[in-house]
Design a protein around this motif. Structure first.
Motif, PDB file in Angstrom:
ATOM      1  N   ALA A 191       9.624  24.273  73.871  1.00 22.78           N
ATOM      2  CA  ALA A 191       9.622  23.421  72.685  1.00 22.78           C
ATOM      3  C   ALA A 191       9.080  24.189  71.477  1.00 22.78           C
ATOM      4  CB  ALA A 191       8.781  22.168  72.932  1.00 22.78           C
ATOM      5  N   ASP A 192       8.021  24.949  71.674  1.00 20.84           N
ATOM      6  CA  ASP A 192       7.462  25.754  70.586  1.00 20.84           C
ATOM      7  C   ASP A 192       8.476  26.778  70.089  1.00 20.84           C
ATOM      8  OD1 ASP A 192       5.058  24.402  70.680  1.00 20.84           O
ATOM      9  OD2 ASP A 192       4.028  25.936  71.869  1.00 20.84           O
ATOM     10  N   ARG A 193       9.178  27.409  71.020  1.00 22.53           N
ATOM     11  CA  ARG A 193      10.167  28.425  70.651  1.00 22.53           C
ATOM     12  C   ARG A 193      11.298  27.816  69.813  1.00 22.53           C
ATOM     13  NH1 ARG A 193      10.341  31.307  75.194  1.00 22.53           N
ATOM     14  NH2 ARG A 193      11.461  29.663  76.255  1.00 22.53           N
ATOM     15  N   VAL A 194      11.827  26.663  70.268  1.00 22.84           N
ATOM     16  CA  VAL A 194      12.903  25.996  69.536  1.00 22.84           C
ATOM     17  C   VAL A 194      12.396  25.536  68.169  1.00 22.84           C
ATOM     18  CG1 VAL A 194      14.403  23.953  69.494  1.00 22.84           C
ATOM     19  CG2 VAL A 194      14.192  25.301  71.584  1.00 22.84           C
ATOM     20  N   SER A 195      11.201  24.993  68.132  1.00 21.81           N
ATOM     21  CA  SER A 195      10.619  24.529  66.876  1.00 21.81           C
ATOM     22  C   SER A 195      10.463  25.682  65.891  1.00 21.81           C
ATOM     23  CB  SER A 195       9.259  23.879  67.145  1.00 21.81           C
ATOM     24  OG  SER A 195       8.657  23.460  65.945  1.00 21.81           O
ATOM     25  N   ASN A 196       9.954  26.805  66.361  1.00 21.30           N
ATOM     26  CA  ASN A 196       9.784  27.971  65.493  1.00 21.30           C
ATOM     27  C   ASN A 196      11.120  28.499  64.988  1.00 21.30           C
ATOM     28  OD1 ASN A 196       6.990  27.930  65.651  1.00 21.30           O
ATOM     29  ND2 ASN A 196       6.929  29.305  67.408  1.00 21.30           N
ATOM     30  N   GLU A 197      12.135  28.487  65.849  1.00 20.96           N
ATOM     31  CA  GLU A 197      13.468  28.936  65.426  1.00 20.96           C
ATOM     32  C   GLU A 197      14.022  28.030  64.331  1.00 20.96           C
ATOM     33  OE1 GLU A 197      15.856  29.040  68.973  1.00 20.96           O
ATOM     34  OE2 GLU A 197      14.738  30.732  69.812  1.00 20.96           O
ATOM     35  N   GLU A 198      13.895  26.714  64.517  1.00 24.65           N
ATOM     36  CA  GLU A 198      14.407  25.765  63.526  1.00 24.65           C
ATOM     37  C   GLU A 198      13.658  25.893  62.204  1.00 24.65           C
ATOM     38  OE1 GLU A 198      17.108  23.700  63.581  1.00 24.65           O
ATOM     39  OE2 GLU A 198      17.568  24.733  65.442  1.00 24.65           O
ATOM     40  N   MET A 199      12.352  26.023  62.268  1.00 24.80           N
ATOM     41  CA  MET A 199      11.560  26.162  61.045  1.00 24.80           C
ATOM     42  C   MET A 199      11.846  27.508  60.379  1.00 24.80           C
ATOM     43  SD  MET A 199       9.968  23.468  60.316  1.00 24.80           S
ATOM     44  CE  MET A 199      11.035  22.306  61.077  1.00 24.80           C
ATOM     45  N   GLY A 200      12.131  28.532  61.188  1.00 27.32           N
ATOM     46  CA  GLY A 200      12.479  29.847  60.636  1.00 27.32           C
ATOM     47  C   GLY A 200      13.764  29.771  59.833  1.00 27.32           C
ATOM     48  N   LYS A 201      14.716  28.959  60.301  1.00 25.95           N
ATOM     49  CA  LYS A 201      15.964  28.765  59.558  1.00 25.95           C
ATOM     50  C   LYS A 201      15.680  28.126  58.203  1.00 25.95           C
ATOM     51  CE  LYS A 201      18.762  28.020  63.689  1.00 25.95           C
ATOM     52  NZ  LYS A 201      19.496  26.997  64.465  1.00 25.95           N
ATOM     53  N   MET A 202      14.732  27.203  58.186  1.00 24.18           N
ATOM     54  CA  MET A 202      14.403  26.495  56.951  1.00 24.18           C
ATOM     55  C   MET A 202      13.764  27.421  55.921  1.00 24.18           C
ATOM     56  SD  MET A 202      15.137  23.259  57.036  1.00 24.18           S
ATOM     57  CE  MET A 202      14.141  22.862  55.633  1.00 24.18           C
ATOM     58  N   THR A 203      12.911  28.316  56.388  1.00 22.36           N
ATOM     59  CA  THR A 203      12.137  29.143  55.455  1.00 22.36           C
ATOM     60  C   THR A 203      12.764  30.496  55.196  1.00 22.36           C
ATOM     61  OG1 THR A 203      10.766  29.982  57.272  1.00 22.36           O
ATOM     62  CG2 THR A 203       9.967  28.018  56.108  1.00 22.36           C
ATOM     63  N   SER A 204      13.887  30.802  55.854  1.00 25.89           N
ATOM     64  CA  SER A 204      14.480  32.133  55.715  1.00 25.89           C
ATOM     65  C   SER A 204      14.916  32.442  54.290  1.00 25.89           C
ATOM     66  CB  SER A 204      15.657  32.308  56.669  1.00 25.89           C
ATOM     67  OG  SER A 204      16.703  31.421  56.328  1.00 25.89           O
ATOM     68  N   GLY A 205      15.298  31.442  53.520  1.00 27.08           N
ATOM     69  CA  GLY A 205      15.752  31.684  52.158  1.00 27.08           C
ATOM     70  C   GLY A 205      14.657  31.563  51.106  1.00 27.08           C
ATOM     71  N   LEU A 206      13.456  31.184  51.548  1.00 30.34           N
ATOM     72  CA  LEU A 206      12.366  31.008  50.594  1.00 30.34           C
ATOM     73  C   LEU A 206      11.667  32.330  50.317  1.00 30.34           C
ATOM     74  CD1 LEU A 206      10.726  27.752  51.993  1.00 30.34           C
ATOM     75  CD2 LEU A 206      12.287  27.955  50.070  1.00 30.34           C
ATOM     76  N   PRO A 207      11.309  32.571  49.075  1.00 28.82           N
ATOM     77  CA  PRO A 207      10.600  33.815  48.749  1.00 28.82           C
ATOM     78  C   PRO A 207       9.105  33.696  49.062  1.00 28.82           C
ATOM     79  CG  PRO A 207      10.975  32.542  46.763  1.00 28.82           C
ATOM     80  CD  PRO A 207      11.635  31.786  47.898  1.00 28.82           C
ATOM     81  N   LEU A 208       8.776  33.669  50.355  1.00 29.30           N
ATOM     82  CA  LEU A 208       7.376  33.549  50.773  1.00 29.30           C
ATOM     83  C   LEU A 208       6.796  34.928  51.055  1.00 29.30           C
ATOM     84  CD1 LEU A 208       7.767  30.569  53.268  1.00 29.30           C
ATOM     85  CD2 LEU A 208       6.984  30.474  50.905  1.00 29.30           C
ATOM     86  N   PRO A 209       5.508  35.108  50.767  1.00 30.87           N
ATOM     87  CA  PRO A 209       4.886  36.396  51.082  1.00 30.87           C
ATOM     88  C   PRO A 209       4.837  36.620  52.591  1.00 30.87           C
ATOM     89  CG  PRO A 209       3.273  34.845  50.177  1.00 30.87           C
ATOM     90  CD  PRO A 209       4.608  34.171  50.141  1.00 30.87           C
ATOM     91  N   PRO A 210       4.846  37.863  53.052  1.00 26.42           N
ATOM     92  CA  PRO A 210       4.794  38.147  54.485  1.00 26.42           C
ATOM     93  C   PRO A 210       3.578  37.484  55.136  1.00 26.42           C
ATOM     94  CG  PRO A 210       5.204  40.151  53.230  1.00 26.42           C
ATOM     95  CD  PRO A 210       4.890  39.071  52.242  1.00 26.42           C
ATOM     96  N   GLY A 211       3.806  36.857  56.281  1.00 29.63           N
ATOM     97  CA  GLY A 211       2.723  36.227  57.027  1.00 29.63           C
ATOM     98  C   GLY A 211       2.370  34.830  56.567  1.00 29.63           C
ATOM     99  N   PHE A 212       2.972  34.363  55.489  1.00 27.77           N
ATOM    100  CA  PHE A 212       2.674  33.013  54.988  1.00 27.77           C
ATOM    101  C   PHE A 212       3.274  31.983  55.921  1.00 27.77           C
ATOM    102  CE2 PHE A 212       3.527  29.221  52.437  1.00 27.77           C
ATOM    103  CZ  PHE A 212       2.288  29.028  51.855  1.00 27.77           C
ATOM    104  N   LYS A 213       2.467  30.992  56.298  1.00 29.77           N
ATOM    105  CA  LYS A 213       2.926  29.936  57.186  1.00 29.77           C
ATOM    106  C   LYS A 213       2.874  28.605  56.446  1.00 29.77           C
ATOM    107  CE  LYS A 213       2.526  32.110  61.411  1.00 29.77           C
ATOM    108  NZ  LYS A 213       3.674  32.747  61.820  1.00 29.77           N
ATOM    109  N   LEU A 214       3.967  27.863  56.513  1.00 31.12           N
ATOM    110  CA  LEU A 214       3.983  26.522  55.933  1.00 31.12           C
ATOM    111  C   LEU A 214       3.344  25.556  56.920  1.00 31.12           C
ATOM    112  CD1 LEU A 214       7.588  26.383  54.445  1.00 31.12           C
ATOM    113  CD2 LEU A 214       5.445  26.508  53.178  1.00 31.12           C
ATOM    114  N   PRO A 215       2.645  24.543  56.431  1.00 29.35           N
ATOM    115  CA  PRO A 215       2.024  23.557  57.345  1.00 29.35           C
ATOM    116  C   PRO A 215       3.076  22.608  57.899  1.00 29.35           C
ATOM    117  CG  PRO A 215       1.582  22.971  55.068  1.00 29.35           C
ATOM    118  CD  PRO A 215       2.319  24.291  55.052  1.00 29.35           C
ATOM    119  N   PHE A 216       3.363  22.687  59.200  1.00 28.01           N
ATOM    120  CA  PHE A 216       4.337  21.793  59.831  1.00 28.01           C
ATOM    121  C   PHE A 216       3.595  20.736  60.573  1.00 28.01           C
ATOM    122  CE2 PHE A 216       7.422  24.535  58.480  1.00 28.01           C
ATOM    123  CZ  PHE A 216       7.408  25.786  59.069  1.00 28.01           C
TER     124      PHE A 216
END
Length: 111
Positions: A86-111
């Motif tokens: 579940a964690d792996r799938v969740s991280n993959e889905e959230m990674g798709k969401m943030t892939s286009g955002l200009p976030l600094p390396p290592g920045f994590k959004l609060p999910f």
């Protein structure tokens, strides 16, 4: 050149769009299912990608009073397997969401 007000409005609109996409992704994760398995398939747990347990299936051969400890251990292993998936799938889905955002390396959004 854009005014500060225009830039602030654009930033607020972008933030609202990201928030809506995040909410949509979270809702989707509750409908994505993963299966945790232990004991060579004798114990199976179906969970949502958010970690909500949907069902538990225990092979009839395990329902023996003298094997209670083994059954408990297999259940714990199956729960952990489902949680990891579940964690792996969740991280993959959230990674798709943030892939286009200009976030600094290592920045994590609060999910």
């Amino acid at each position: 050149m854009k005014s500060i007000e225009e830039m602030m409005k654009a930033a607020q609109e972008a933030a609202a769009t990201v928030q809506a996409q995040m909410q949509e992704a979270q809702a989707k994760l509750d409908s994505v299912e993963v299966e945790g398995v232990s004991g060579g398939g004798l114990v199976r747990i179906l969970a949502s990608a958010k970690g909500r347990i949907k069902s538990i299936n225990i092979d009839d051969s395990l329902i023996v009073p003298s094997d209670k400890q083994m059954l408990e251990d297999l259940l714990a292993a199956a729960f952990n397997d489902a949680r990891e998936k579940a964690d792996r799938v969740s991280n993959e889905e959230m990674g798709k969401m943030t892939s286009g955002l200009p976030l600094p390396p290592g920045f994590k959004l609060p999910f």
